[in-house]
Design a protein around this motif. Structure first.
Motif, PDB file in Angstrom:
ATOM      1  N   HIS A   1       2.639 -47.767  34.338  1.00 18.94           N
ATOM      2  CA  HIS A   1       2.694 -46.878  35.510  1.00 18.94           C
ATOM      3  C   HIS A   1       3.643 -45.748  35.131  1.00 18.94           C
ATOM      4  O   HIS A   1       4.814 -45.965  34.859  1.00 18.94           O
ATOM      5  CB  HIS A   1       3.226 -47.640  36.725  1.00 18.94           C
ATOM      6  CG  HIS A   1       3.344 -46.784  37.944  1.00 18.94           C
ATOM      7  ND1 HIS A   1       4.504 -46.139  38.282  1.00 18.94           N
ATOM      8  CD2 HIS A   1       2.435 -46.437  38.881  1.00 18.94           C
ATOM      9  CE1 HIS A   1       4.309 -45.438  39.389  1.00 18.94           C
ATOM     10  NE2 HIS A   1       3.063 -45.600  39.769  1.00 18.94           N
ATOM     11  N   VAL A   2       3.105 -44.536  35.084  1.00 21.11           N
ATOM     12  CA  VAL A   2       3.896 -43.389  34.633  1.00 21.11           C
ATOM     13  C   VAL A   2       4.138 -42.466  35.821  1.00 21.11           C
ATOM     14  O   VAL A   2       3.199 -42.099  36.533  1.00 21.11           O
ATOM     15  CB  VAL A   2       3.145 -42.612  33.517  1.00 21.11           C
ATOM     16  CG1 VAL A   2       3.954 -41.415  33.055  1.00 21.11           C
ATOM     17  CG2 VAL A   2       2.838 -43.533  32.355  1.00 21.11           C
ATOM     18  N   GLU A   3       5.397 -42.145  36.041  1.00 23.10           N
ATOM     19  CA  GLU A   3       5.725 -41.203  37.115  1.00 23.10           C
ATOM     20  C   GLU A   3       6.521 -40.071  36.464  1.00 23.10           C
ATOM     21  O   GLU A   3       7.569 -40.314  35.867  1.00 23.10           O
ATOM     22  CB  GLU A   3       6.558 -41.918  38.185  1.00 23.10           C
ATOM     23  CG  GLU A   3       6.800 -41.050  39.396  1.00 23.10           C
ATOM     24  CD  GLU A   3       7.340 -41.854  40.578  1.00 23.10           C
ATOM     25  OE1 GLU A   3       6.656 -42.768  41.047  1.00 23.10           O
ATOM     26  OE2 GLU A   3       8.458 -41.564  41.018  1.00 23.10           O
ATOM     27  N   VAL A   4       5.977 -38.857  36.558  1.00 23.53           N
ATOM     28  CA  VAL A   4       6.635 -37.712  35.929  1.00 23.53           C
ATOM     29  C   VAL A   4       7.054 -36.732  37.015  1.00 23.53           C
ATOM     30  O   VAL A   4       6.228 -36.313  37.830  1.00 23.53           O
ATOM     31  CB  VAL A   4       5.686 -37.002  34.935  1.00 23.53           C
ATOM     32  CG1 VAL A   4       6.410 -35.847  34.257  1.00 23.53           C
ATOM     33  CG2 VAL A   4       5.164 -37.972  33.899  1.00 23.53           C
TER      34      VAL A   4
ATOM     35  N   THR B   1       7.608 -29.366  28.417  1.00 22.07           N
ATOM     36  CA  THR B   1       8.252 -28.880  29.653  1.00 22.07           C
ATOM     37  C   THR B   1       9.661 -28.344  29.393  1.00 22.07           C
ATOM     38  O   THR B   1      10.462 -28.263  30.322  1.00 22.07           O
ATOM     39  CB  THR B   1       8.350 -30.024  30.686  1.00 22.07           C
ATOM     40  OG1 THR B   1       9.150 -31.077  30.121  1.00 22.07           O
ATOM     41  CG2 THR B   1       6.991 -30.590  31.044  1.00 22.07           C
ATOM     42  N   GLN B   2       9.967 -28.030  28.128  1.00 16.63           N
ATOM     43  CA  GLN B   2      11.304 -27.541  27.749  1.00 16.63           C
ATOM     44  C   GLN B   2      12.395 -28.514  28.213  1.00 16.63           C
ATOM     45  O   GLN B   2      13.481 -28.108  28.626  1.00 16.63           O
ATOM     46  CB  GLN B   2      11.552 -26.157  28.353  1.00 16.63           C
ATOM     47  CG  GLN B   2      10.572 -25.125  27.827  1.00 16.63           C
ATOM     48  CD  GLN B   2      10.730 -23.773  28.490  1.00 16.63           C
ATOM     49  OE1 GLN B   2      11.609 -23.573  29.313  1.00 16.63           O
ATOM     50  NE2 GLN B   2       9.878 -22.846  28.126  1.00 16.63           N
ATOM     51  N   GLY B   3      12.049 -29.802  28.199  1.00 17.69           N
ATOM     52  CA  GLY B   3      13.040 -30.833  28.554  1.00 17.69           C
ATOM     53  C   GLY B   3      13.327 -30.941  30.036  1.00 17.69           C
ATOM     54  O   GLY B   3      14.261 -31.627  30.442  1.00 17.69           O
ATOM     55  N   ARG B   4      12.499 -30.278  30.875  1.00 19.84           N
ATOM     56  CA  ARG B   4      12.829 -30.266  32.309  1.00 19.84           C
ATOM     57  C   ARG B   4      12.132 -31.371  33.106  1.00 19.84           C
ATOM     58  O   ARG B   4      12.484 -31.607  34.254  1.00 19.84           O
ATOM     59  CB  ARG B   4      12.478 -28.894  32.905  1.00 19.84           C
ATOM     60  CG  ARG B   4      13.439 -27.807  32.411  1.00 19.84           C
ATOM     61  CD  ARG B   4      13.058 -26.454  32.913  1.00 19.84           C
ATOM     62  NE  ARG B   4      13.123 -26.367  34.360  1.00 19.84           N
ATOM     63  CZ  ARG B   4      12.548 -25.405  35.074  1.00 19.84           C
ATOM     64  NH1 ARG B   4      11.867 -24.465  34.457  1.00 19.84           N
ATOM     65  NH2 ARG B   4      12.656 -25.387  36.385  1.00 19.84           N
ATOM     66  N   ALA B   5      11.137 -32.021  32.522  1.00 17.72           N
ATOM     67  CA  ALA B   5      10.448 -33.097  33.252  1.00 17.72           C
ATOM     68  C   ALA B   5      11.131 -34.425  32.957  1.00 17.72           C
ATOM     69  O   ALA B   5      11.621 -34.640  31.856  1.00 17.72           O
ATOM     70  CB  ALA B   5       8.993 -33.159  32.826  1.00 17.72           C
ATOM     71  N   THR B   6      11.175 -35.301  33.969  1.00 16.74           N
ATOM     72  CA  THR B   6      11.747 -36.637  33.718  1.00 16.74           C
ATOM     73  C   THR B   6      10.666 -37.684  33.927  1.00 16.74           C
ATOM     74  O   THR B   6      10.058 -37.750  34.997  1.00 16.74           O
ATOM     75  CB  THR B   6      12.931 -36.942  34.657  1.00 16.74           C
ATOM     76  OG1 THR B   6      12.496 -36.688  35.986  1.00 16.74           O
ATOM     77  CG2 THR B   6      14.121 -36.101  34.353  1.00 16.74           C
ATOM     78  N   PRO B   7      10.390 -38.496  32.889  1.00 14.48           N
ATOM     79  CA  PRO B   7       9.378 -39.543  33.040  1.00 14.48           C
ATOM     80  C   PRO B   7      10.026 -40.847  33.484  1.00 14.48           C
ATOM     81  O   PRO B   7      11.199 -41.077  33.226  1.00 14.48           O
ATOM     82  CB  PRO B   7       8.833 -39.687  31.617  1.00 14.48           C
ATOM     83  CG  PRO B   7      10.024 -39.377  30.760  1.00 14.48           C
ATOM     84  CD  PRO B   7      10.905 -38.422  31.524  1.00 14.48           C
ATOM     85  N   ASN B   8       9.252 -41.674  34.148  1.00 11.14           N
ATOM     86  CA  ASN B   8       9.695 -43.037  34.459  1.00 11.14           C
ATOM     87  C   ASN B   8       8.511 -43.927  34.141  1.00 11.14           C
ATOM     88  O   ASN B   8       7.478 -43.848  34.807  1.00 11.14           O
ATOM     89  CB  ASN B   8      10.089 -43.137  35.936  1.00 11.14           C
ATOM     90  CG  ASN B   8      10.742 -44.462  36.238  1.00 11.14           C
ATOM     91  OD1 ASN B   8      11.595 -44.910  35.507  1.00 11.14           O
ATOM     92  ND2 ASN B   8      10.321 -45.104  37.307  1.00 11.14           N
ATOM     93  N   VAL B   9       8.624 -44.726  33.100  1.00 12.79           N
ATOM     94  CA  VAL B   9       7.482 -45.525  32.642  1.00 12.79           C
ATOM     95  C   VAL B   9       7.800 -46.992  32.876  1.00 12.79           C
ATOM     96  O   VAL B   9       8.796 -47.496  32.368  1.00 12.79           O
ATOM     97  CB  VAL B   9       7.215 -45.269  31.135  1.00 12.79           C
ATOM     98  CG1 VAL B   9       6.008 -46.049  30.665  1.00 12.79           C
ATOM     99  CG2 VAL B   9       7.006 -43.782  30.883  1.00 12.79           C
ATOM    100  N   THR B  10       6.960 -47.664  33.663  1.00  8.55           N
ATOM    101  CA  THR B  10       7.192 -49.090  33.917  1.00  8.55           C
ATOM    102  C   THR B  10       5.889 -49.849  33.675  1.00  8.55           C
ATOM    103  O   THR B  10       4.808 -49.295  33.883  1.00  8.55           O
ATOM    104  CB  THR B  10       7.646 -49.341  35.372  1.00  8.55           C
ATOM    105  OG1 THR B  10       6.789 -48.606  36.241  1.00  8.55           O
ATOM    106  CG2 THR B  10       9.067 -48.904  35.603  1.00  8.55           C
ATOM    107  N   PRO B  11       5.977 -51.106  33.234  1.00 13.19           N
ATOM    108  CA  PRO B  11       4.754 -51.890  33.008  1.00 13.19           C
ATOM    109  C   PRO B  11       4.032 -52.092  34.331  1.00 13.19           C
ATOM    110  O   PRO B  11       4.676 -52.376  35.344  1.00 13.19           O
ATOM    111  CB  PRO B  11       5.280 -53.229  32.483  1.00 13.19           C
ATOM    112  CG  PRO B  11       6.724 -53.043  32.246  1.00 13.19           C
ATOM    113  CD  PRO B  11       7.196 -51.852  32.974  1.00 13.19           C
ATOM    114  N   SER B  12       2.717 -51.959  34.323  1.00 16.66           N
ATOM    115  CA  SER B  12       1.978 -52.109  35.579  1.00 16.66           C
ATOM    116  C   SER B  12       1.076 -53.343  35.531  1.00 16.66           C
ATOM    117  O   SER B  12       1.292 -54.305  36.239  1.00 16.66           O
ATOM    118  CB  SER B  12       1.157 -50.846  35.847  1.00 16.66           C
ATOM    119  OG  SER B  12       0.354 -51.023  36.983  1.00 16.66           O
TER     120      SER B  12
END
Length: 707
Positions: free
Chosen positions: A620-623, A677-688
């Motif tokens: 599950h990817v949330e950007v 994204t020039q380092g401006r995006a933050t991802p949150n990756v969790t096992p789904s």
């Protein structure tokens, strides 16, 4: 040595939040104002007391949770001194295990939110973990001095996204560079800071321009309390004045019952608002007595058992963290729930055997007891109920083991950890490193339950698995620094799984005739698919004694062994049910080994007939990305076989994109995302979850496994 603070004056709290919300800075300020440290530690300078690992100081992030304790009387009220045990937890999703195990043993939590970022992906994860253990919490909205800070918008987002009954007990005076202090809605006084170290401030009447706004928010606070407190409801409806003391009492009861969450504001970096947050910890978060008895089971018969939070009860504690320390060896962090622990005393370790799921017990002796302050320590002779201490001398203890009085055994609920999501192959650079590598990895695996090490029986590779790229990078870095082991890394392998689509039946016959007694095992089994996430089920449907009862466990053992490597590509088999339906035996030649082999043969045969399929882990990817980059981020996710699940506009001109992406396509994702994204995006990756692998990719995976 008598107890220094009675139990009702003890608070065990954690500080938890999304990465970069300011948890460690907040903890540093708490230590400064309570007199624990006399110099302000700064994360960005690498001088934070709680970030004591070299990697933490270099990267400016928290990697392990650090424990400490301090003492606080309160700013305005003539209160007795309270002892506050604090655990500062990491915010990065790769180290989410540290938050999980800390929340399991804490009585309360301070959830820190950034006044600009608001509710970020990891703050949701932390909130869900706190809900799971029903931990009462207060909210501290930090970074009120930053450009774009908006206290009221963050409160609204907390209510919407976390479903929390968030009730501000103060409102800020000014924001951004004009942030000066706050109005206390309970006492209706304003606190305005005069000095940069936060030690000089004036308590004044509420400024005229904020009078109406403060009154309106005070009424909202009383309404929120009235929802669960009938006596305040009656007085509120009748227009009676409600005293400060009554509001505090009702607010404390509501917070402990998880019916309301008090909200405060501040800027830890600018030293504003931290003392009020300390007051709120003492006023509203529970002591061990408020939490009540800890529940467990008696390991001998699994009947319910409990221990009251009292020094007079039998001793019982939970080991929640193991650390390798180069000076003292193995250090076990434990939370004491009842009784007293003296140095040198014998204890009983109670834990479940992972293979049989039965309780095991073992006696050990406690060497030293340490009061921890990050990585420095003081020796104690005795520790009491409610304390969080480090213990030396327990050799064979794991995270989640119950440590108790040998005459009054109890097993507390253990801690459940998420499964590792990423694997890499690791090999020593030289022959000299070879021997040290195995031992060092084992020590790290004992410390961190989400880090696993195993040797792949087919490739002979040493595989390490963890919660993310950063997690494994830190592990390899620690191998080099702490254990002096040089190692090379190989491309990670995805943990595929196999399962079946249809029901099938198969026979397993194991017959060997050699000189002397032979071997005879024969069974028929039925294999059927189960819903995703069900695991494995086994049932004995044999009637009429076709197979004697004592051989059924041997068949199950064989089937479980066969589950470890499926027929397609040798990956573990999941979500299946196996029923033994028939078979035969020989009076002389049948034995457990023969039936175990028959179980293996039958399972493999049934699997081939049941349309086996490969499943792959889906993340599950949330950007969270600025709107300008949404197209690039979505395009990249689609190119990785991802499915976009939703997009939502958030505060501050950013969009939150949620998607499901196969883990096989996720390697190097964070690096790519940063460059897009020039380092401006933050991802949150969790096992789904796991999903079937598309046919063309499955063919490649199977061919590769065959090679």
């Amino acid at each position: 040595m008598a107890r220094s603070h009675p139990l009702h004056l003890v608070r065990n709290i954690g500080i938890a939040a999304h990465i970069d919300a300011g948890k460690t800075t907040t903890t540093e300020r708490i230590l400064y104002y309570t007199g624990r440290t006399h110099k302000l530690g700064e994360v960005h300078e690498g001088t934070a007391t709680m970030d004591w690992m070299e990697q933490e100081q270099e990267r400016g992030i928290t990697i392990t949770s650090a424990a400490t304790s301090c003492f606080w009387r309160g700013t305005k009220y003539d209160k007795p001194e309270h002892k506050i045990n604090i655990i500062d937890t990491p915010g990065h999703v790769d180290f989410t295990v540290e938050v999980e195990r800390s929340l399991r043993v804490l009585d309360g939590c301070v959830a820190v939110f950034c006044a600009v970022g608001g509710v970020q992906p990891q703050s949701e994860t932390v909130w869900r973990q706190a809900n799971k253990y029903a931990v009462p919490r207060i909210i501290y909205i930090n970074k009120m001095d930053r450009l774009g800070a908006d206290f009221y918008a963050v409160v609204e987002r907390i209510r919407q996204r976390l479903g929390a009954n968030a009730a501000p007990i103060q409102i800020p005076i000014g924001a951004e560079s004009n942030y000066q202090g706050y109005v206390d809605l309970i006492s209706m006084e304003a606190t305005i800071y005069r000095s940069d170290d936060g030690k000089e401030y004036d308590v004044l009447a509420v400024p005229a321009e904020l009078q109406d706004q403060a009154q309106a928010w005070r009424e909202k606070l009383i309404e929120a309390i009235a929802e669960y407190d009938d006596s305040i409801m009656e007085r509120f409806l009748e227009g009676e004045a409600i005293s400060e003391e009554d509001i505090r009492k009702a607010l404390r009861e509501g917070t402990i019952a998880n019916k309301i969450t008090p909200v405060l504001s501040g800027s830890s970096f600018k030293n504003k608002g931290v003392q009020a947050m300390l007051d709120a910890i003492v006023d509203y978060l529970p002591s061990p007595i408020d939490i009540g008895a800890v529940k467990g089971v008696n390991p001998s018969d699994e009947s319910p058992a409990e221990r009251q939070p009292s020094d007079d009860e039998p001793f019982c504690a939970l080991a929640f963290k193991i650390m390798s320390d180069k000076y003292v060896g193995r250090l076990t962090y434990m939370r004491i729930y009842s009784g007293q622990l003296s140095k040198g005393s014998p204890v009983l370790l109670v834990y479940r055997d992972p293979q049989t799921n039965e309780f095991r017990t073992r006696k050990e002796r406690v060497g030293r007891i340490l009061q921890m302050h990050a990585n420095s320590r003081e020796d104690l002779d005795v520790a009491y109920a409610g304390d969080i201490v480090g213990v030396i001398g327990l050799n064979d203890v794991n995270t989640g083991t119950t440590v108790c009085d040998e005459n009054a055994p109890i097993a507390l609920e253990s801690i459940r950890f998420p499964e590792p999501v990423i694997q890499i192959a690791i090999e020593p650079k030289s022959k000299a490193d070879q021997e040290k590598l195995g031992q060092s990895l084992q020590r790290l695996a004992q410390e961190d339950p989400t880090f696993r090490v195993y040797t792949d029986p087919e490739s002979g590779q040493t595989i390490i698995s963890g919660m993310g790229e950063l997690h494994l990078e830190i592990i390899v870095d620690r191998l080099k620094r702490e254990f002096g082991v040089q190692a090379n890394q190989g491309r990670p392998m995805v943990a595929y799984r196999e399962t079946v689509r249809v029901k099938s039946k198969a026979e397993g016959r194991f017959v060997r005739q050699t000189g002397g007694s032979g071997q005879y095992g024969h069974c028929w089994i039925e294999l059927e698919p189960l819903p995703p996430g069900s695991g494995f089920q086994f049932e004995n449907k044999v009637v009429g004694g076709a197979i004697p009862k004592e051989f059924i466990p041997a068949i199950e053992k064989g089937v479980r062994e066969a589950l470890d490597s499926g027929v397609l590509a040798g990956y573990p088999v999941v979500d299946v049910k196996v029923s033994v339906i028939d078979g035969s035996y020989h009076e002389v030649d049948s034995n457990e080994n023969a039936f175990k082999q028959a179980g293996i043969l039958a399972f493999r045969e049934a699997m081939k007939k049941a349309q086996p399929v490969l499943k792959e882990p889906i993340m599950h990817v949330e950007v969270t990305t600025p709107e300008a980059y949404v197209g690039d981020v979505v395009g990249d996710i689609n190119a990785r076989r991802g499915r976009i699940e939703g997009m939502e506009q958030a505060l501050g001109g950013v969009t939150v994109i949620t998607a499901h992406v196969p883990l096989a396509e996720m390697f190097g994702y964070v690096t790519t995302l940063r460059s897009l994204t020039q380092g401006r995006a933050t991802p949150n990756v969790t096992p789904s979850h796991y999903e079937e692998v598309p046919a063309n990719i499955a063919t490649e995976v199977i061919a590769k496994a065959a090679r």
